[in-house]
Design an enzyme around this catalytic site. Structure first.
Site, PDB file in Angstrom:
ATOM      1  N   THR A 107      -4.101  14.477  -3.761  1.00  0.00           N
ATOM      2  CA  THR A 107      -3.125  15.138  -2.910  1.00  0.00           C
ATOM      3  C   THR A 107      -1.768  14.447  -3.061  1.00  0.00           C
ATOM      4  OG1 THR A 107      -3.596  13.696  -1.028  1.00  0.00           O
ATOM      5  CG2 THR A 107      -4.892  15.724  -1.197  1.00  0.00           C
ATOM      6  N   GLU A 149       3.726  15.110 -12.691  1.00  0.00           N
ATOM      7  CA  GLU A 149       3.934  16.436 -12.089  1.00  0.00           C
ATOM      8  C   GLU A 149       3.355  17.508 -13.006  1.00  0.00           C
ATOM      9  OE1 GLU A 149       4.790  16.422  -9.154  1.00  0.00           O
ATOM     10  OE2 GLU A 149       6.094  14.725  -8.774  1.00  0.00           O
ATOM     11  N   ASP A 159       1.189  12.058  -1.906  1.00  0.00           N
ATOM     12  CA  ASP A 159       1.221  10.792  -1.167  1.00  0.00           C
ATOM     13  C   ASP A 159       0.014   9.895  -1.430  1.00  0.00           C
ATOM     14  OD1 ASP A 159       3.032   9.402   0.328  1.00  0.00           O
ATOM     15  OD2 ASP A 159       2.231   9.988   2.275  1.00  0.00           O
ATOM     16  N   CYS A 160      -0.678  10.119  -2.565  1.00  0.00           N
ATOM     17  CA  CYS A 160      -1.839   9.268  -2.857  1.00  0.00           C
ATOM     18  C   CYS A 160      -1.575   8.302  -4.006  1.00  0.00           C
ATOM     19  CB  CYS A 160      -3.076  10.116  -3.148  1.00  0.00           C
ATOM     20  SG  CYS A 160      -3.036  10.948  -4.754  1.00  0.00           S
TER      21      CYS A 160
END
Length: 228
Positions: free
Chosen positions: A10, A87, A12-13
């Site tokens: 996810t 990304e 923020d990991c």
């Protein structure tokens, strides 16, 4: 043997942090690589982490052939011992095929980093193709947490703190944004299904279940008593 590895998780990991760590470790051993990214929060041609780390990268625009770019780099005397693609969820499926070809035809390791599903819990096309082609899919072990403390498994898009369930699949934003800005928040499945963001949870906690009753300050209405 060279591999195509997909590191997923996810928001923020720590995906971009790990990408930067892999780049640091290999460059410290004298290896050289190419870094591709797409729509990074720090701007075009950047690979950045929320910890504040940033490095230069090649912006993988939709029309960029990643395999041809690497072949051109090598043909011009450049060196590439590995490739990092951050990304990667934003890459087109054809670009993922090109990364697989980099591994198979050029013998270069490719490390791809990205989230698997969008704010509607639908697979990104790039991530879907990575799952289909990768030699390994690694789920990052640094767990992002939902506001309730449970493991976060879903990505939510927010506007003014409210969860948004319609719109374009790709809208660049970041976690922790407030007001009317487009932001993102990680949630557990239960709260994603209920569309319960942290802001919505705080609002619900502040709303009383029972309206307060005014005692003694309002007008007194006289009526017949038992003695009348």
């Amino acid at each position: 043997m060279p591999e195509l590895v997909f590191f997923s998780g996810t928001m923020d990991c720590g995906k971009s942090t790990l990408a930067l760590q892999i780049e640091h470790n290999r460059s410290a051993r004298g290896l050289q690589g190419l870094i591709f990214t797409r729509d990074d929060r720090a701007g075009e041609g950047k690979l950045s982490s929320r910890l504040g780390l940033v490095t230069e990268a090649i912006e993988a625009a939709a029309d960029l052939d990643l395999y041809a770019h690497l072949v051109g780099h090598l043909s011009a005397g450049g060196r590439a011992d590995y490739v990092i693609a951050d990304e990667a969820q934003f890459l087109a499926p054809a670009q993922i095929d090109q990364l697989a070809r980099v591994v198979d035809d050029l013998g270069v390791d490719v490390f791809a980093f990205g989230i698997t599903t969008d704010f509607r819990s639908k697979l990104f096309p790039g991530s879907q193709r990575l799952v289909e082609l990768a030699d390994r899919v690694e789920t990052l072990q640094v767990e992002a947490l939902c506001w309730c403390g449970a493991r976060a498994t879903h990505n939510a898009r927010t506007s003014g703190g409210r969860m948004v369930v319609e719109g374009e699949q790709v809208v660049v934003g970041d976690v922790g944004l407030s007001g009317a800005e487009t932001g993102y928040e990680v949630l557990c499945r239960r709260h994603h299904q209920r569309r319960m963001t942290s802001a919505a949870a705080r609002a619900a906690a502040l709303s009383p279940d029972v309206l307060p009753v005014d005692r003694g300050e309002g007008p007194v209405v006289s009526g017949p008593s038992a003695a009348d």
